[in-house]
Scaffold this active site. Structure first.
Site, PDB file in Angstrom:
ATOM      1  N   THR A 215       6.220   0.434   1.860  1.00  0.00           N
ATOM      2  CA  THR A 215       7.248   1.082   2.759  1.00  0.00           C
ATOM      3  C   THR A 215       6.705   2.387   3.363  1.00  0.00           C
ATOM      4  O   THR A 215       5.895   3.263   2.797  1.00  0.00           O
ATOM      5  CB  THR A 215       8.157   1.702   1.703  1.00  0.00           C
TER       6      THR A 215
ATOM      7  N   LEU B 279       0.909  -1.233  -0.105  1.00  0.00           N
ATOM      8  CA  LEU B 279       0.163  -0.094  -0.067  1.00  0.00           C
ATOM      9  C   LEU B 279       0.916   1.278  -0.037  1.00  0.00           C
ATOM     10  O   LEU B 279       2.016   1.028   0.243  1.00  0.00           O
ATOM     11  CB  LEU B 279      -0.906  -0.032   1.215  1.00  0.00           C
ATOM     12  N   PRO B 280       0.059   2.567  -0.346  1.00  0.00           N
ATOM     13  CA  PRO B 280       1.155   3.699  -0.432  1.00  0.00           C
ATOM     14  C   PRO B 280       1.809   4.118   0.679  1.00  0.00           C
ATOM     15  O   PRO B 280       2.892   4.717   0.670  1.00  0.00           O
ATOM     16  CB  PRO B 280       0.064   4.694  -0.979  1.00  0.00           C
TER      17      PRO B 280
ATOM     18  N   LYS C 118      10.008  10.507  -0.800  1.00  0.00           N
ATOM     19  CA  LYS C 118       8.975  10.040  -0.103  1.00  0.00           C
ATOM     20  C   LYS C 118       9.801   9.264   1.117  1.00  0.00           C
ATOM     21  O   LYS C 118       9.443   9.330   2.135  1.00  0.00           O
ATOM     22  CB  LYS C 118       8.220   9.083  -0.977  1.00  0.00           C
TER      23      LYS C 118
ATOM     24  N   LYS D 282      15.479  -0.395   6.210  1.00  0.00           N
ATOM     25  CA  LYS D 282      15.285   0.031   4.859  1.00  0.00           C
ATOM     26  C   LYS D 282      15.332   1.622   4.557  1.00  0.00           C
ATOM     27  O   LYS D 282      16.062   2.063   3.673  1.00  0.00           O
ATOM     28  CB  LYS D 282      13.952  -0.065   3.984  1.00  0.00           C
TER      29      LYS D 282
END
Lengths: 298, 298, 298, 298
Positions: free
Chosen positions: C96, C65-66, C246, C171
């Site tokens: 992420t 998902l975003p 982002k 990450k």
């Protein structure tokens, strides 16, 4: 009235020398650019064919040159000004150069028993013409006392920052901080704009709050917030990005020489260089404001 | 005189509520900390056992809470203040929180037809006690017009920055710029000191030059340049590093949300966090000055 | 072979789900975009009309998902996945998102006794299609042991970074450092170019020296130094500036939450946002190289 | 075997000259420090009483000096090496100095028709002793071809970066990037640690991902992640912070001279200077890692 040699008749030096002429001094002038010499000679200065010729016998020698290497080259060495001027001459260098060069020249002058004052200016070409420059001086109390009445013919504010070189240090401290204020104010205003605020309202609030600073008072970087500032005139006039970059380069050199951490000044230096690299070198330095805007996708 | 509910009686909220009591308002108070409620009740406020109890029927509700999640928690939801206050109540949140939370609460209030004003303050605990705070407000013209006379009981400067959330945005724009000014001024003064200048002299020169800013006027970070500022009192009192870090965190969040580049503000954030990480969180924020000093070798 | 629910079929999720189909799993899919559902249904997946419908009875649920708010919205609450999946379901979120959201969801899952693994990916759409993604996982040893064989159908490198949320943290630590490497390498190469060096020669020297890093090995930002990298193809393809921004936003949020000073990461964030603001958001992130070039005067 | 003059016998120059002796060359040595001359003379070098004396008649002259002003002072002027060496002498300067000085000396040498190669080294005192240094050279192809076999007696990697000065430029580009990598890697690891990750696990993940770089491969700044690196030995040995600051100062000067924006390098410079200013100048440069740690409140 004094006999004054003035060497270096560029955009700043020319009008400065003219103000000395107007004040009634005998002003002997020299520049590598003959046209500059002729122009001021027509207005009452005495043209000379060399810097040593101009300085020979003068009570005061004032120099206005591009960089430290030119100042060292003119003052030092066997045929340099320090060796050739009169025993009681007062030397004033109004160039903006590295502090180390100013100290080296001052020490050489001291060895001959001559007063040398570093006296960089701010106020731009408008201030030079109007005689409202700010001079920030380094040198002995005696040297400063002699320089002050001369400088008052050309400036409105004459500061004594400390010993030899202190004028250069104080000026680059000020200009480094100015670059920080301008970049920081620009990004704060843009952050407000991106969040729907009116930059005039935001500027008014911050100006009287703890974020208040010279740029909000006198030089708002956002177009149409203030009248008669470069941002409201297409960022023309004012203080060029390239000149700010020059001063920031001097600040970075001084910081390196004294092992000083200057993170905000170093970042401002990078931001102004990024701005110059994009072709904005000849625009007013408040145009850094545009860097923080959201532009259209390409 | 109005009936005012005041929720959140900490170091700031307590003295603010007391100024409303002194002005003659009926002030109904609540805090999770019973001692805080009792303390102000003894001075004339009416103690309540819940926030909804305090707010029920009040003409004005003022909240002073730690973070956006507390504000959302109190105002939103089926049993939140927005659903339980009187139809014509005026809601004022003086917490310093993220703009997004302020906008979300304002929208919920608007859906019920209630005025909500975000009104974060600056001026610290001293200003709260003296009633000289600065309020920077966001909301409709009508809401601001109603809030202003109430806020004047607690503050000396009342600004209207724009629509809902604009108070929070303007405050963090100001405080982000303040952090930039303080860090930038500190490193400029240290650069001068490392090069032999007297910080008093250098401060005087820059203050009236283009590097002039609020920190040099009111809050010089170098010890013993000004009297009665934190730097001359061991960096005690004033505005804590931890609180500046909180405001800078909000600024960074706002910048992320609006995709705004804020390089100077981001660097100042890092510098204040580095300073806090070294154990300086409870000291005045002007102690960042020490970070740029040359210390002895270990 | 397992029954797997896959929710979120965008540019990354679609090809990932397809690799599970190819591996022989029963894959139940859902996305708000009907076309995306139909496309993969034609290739062997079972289309579902809701996320809960897809997840009901599945042994494994994978979400892509975003942002954190979507993940919280889908998993939490009375009708969220955590309440509606089978008792022994394994939940894997490959979005992420912010570490805090991952931890909150993991804790909610733990309260019901269900394993939740955060497993963000890197490797881009090419890696998703080829099944060569890198997964960086957070969660219990038991959860990771169950997730690993499933993830191996979609990726080539499967790491276990630590407890819940650790996958997201690792990450963004990696990607923040990548942004630093890319910006730092770009300006170092440009500094060489401005001083007359050949970027190929300089890249070769630094690559095997102490400045060596992934960008010089695999992704040189200077055009025509390497073949088949975005810089040699007009900065098309690869990893978009907007996506790097982002991830850097998430890194800055994580740094704020843990009071961590990240000066280099914060500056890289500003530089990439400045780059995006100039209309470069859809270009490959190595195009930051162009920011440090000297351009023509306007 | 050649007759080689070696001038400058410090921590680096001494063991370098010794490797030339061991290789069978006739090595004529000079240093202002008599003890350094005597020490290597006992091991087979020929002591000289002046630099010109050492260089007179030598086929190759190698210099290893602290800064650009020393190199200019030794090579230039009427009695400088360029005027006094043999017509066919090869001049090699292995000092790490500003590129401008290297270019000026090379031009003076070219005017007399003499080859001059700038050949700064990396690898530290251990590499100097072991003969495993890296030399990064600037100069003509012919000059480099003559220098290479000589340098191979002292180093393992010999690069030709380009024309005169290119060796200095390439070295400072590399070392500026190294400072960026070290600071960036340190803050990324600390961000992970602050969020509960094991630095060993995080290092392993990033090392093989897109954040991979030399510091994670060879020189992890976090104690006890790797063996036999300075961070695991109390940050002793290795490459001193003061020397990194010197190289960064040269990088900043080069950036100023070429008007190059180097924001990441400039920030790394500030961070290493802040670190040095706190008394860490003599520790290994990977100790910058400590700056990003959370310490106890004072």
């Amino acid at each position: 009235m004094a006999t004054i040699a003035f060497i270096g008749l560029g955009n700043m030096g020319g009008p400065m020398a003219l103000n000395l002429v107007k004040a009634g001094h005998t002003v002997r002038v020299f520049d590598l650019n003959h046209d500059a010499v002729h122009a001021i000679a027509e207005l009452g200065a005495l043209p000379c064919s060399s810097s040593c010729g101009a300085a020979a016998g003068a009570e005061v020698v004032i120099t206005m040159l591009p960089a430290g290497k030119h100042v060292r080259g003119l003052y030092l060495g066997e045929e340099g000004l320090i060796q050739t001027v009169a025993d009681d001459a007062l030397l004033i260098d109004s160039s903006t150069i590295d502090a180390e060069s100013a100290r080296v020249v001052a020490e050489a002058a001291a060895r001959r028993g001559i007063e040398f004052v570093d006296a960089p200016v701010s106020g731009g070409t408008a201030g030079a013409a109007a005689g409202t420059l700010t001079f920030i001086c380094g040198g002995s109390d005696a040297g400063f006392a002699r320089a002050r009445p001369i400088l008052e013919n050309m400036g409105a504010n004459i500061f004594h920052a400390g010993a030899a070189g202190a004028g250069q240090v104080a000026k680059i401290c000020n200009n480094m901080l100015l670059a920080v204020l301008m970049a920081g104010t620009s990004e704060a205003l843009q952050l407000g704009i991106h969040n729907g605020l009116d930059p005039k309202v935001l500027s008014e609030i911050i100006k009287v709050s703890s974020g208040g600073n010279w740029t909000l008072e006198k030089y708002n970087p956002c177009p149409d917030v203030m009248e008669n500032v470069p941002s409201s005139k297409g960022y023309q006039g004012g203080f060029m990005v390239d000149l700010m970059c020059k001063d920031l380069g001097l600040a970075m050199q001084t910081a390196t020489d004294s092992h000083s951490p200057t993170p905000m000044g170093a970042l401002a230096t990078s931001l102004f260089r990024l701005h110059a690299a994009k072709g904005n070198g000849k625009r007013d330095f408040s145009s850094i404001f545009e860097q923080f805007a959201h532009q259209q996708e390409q």
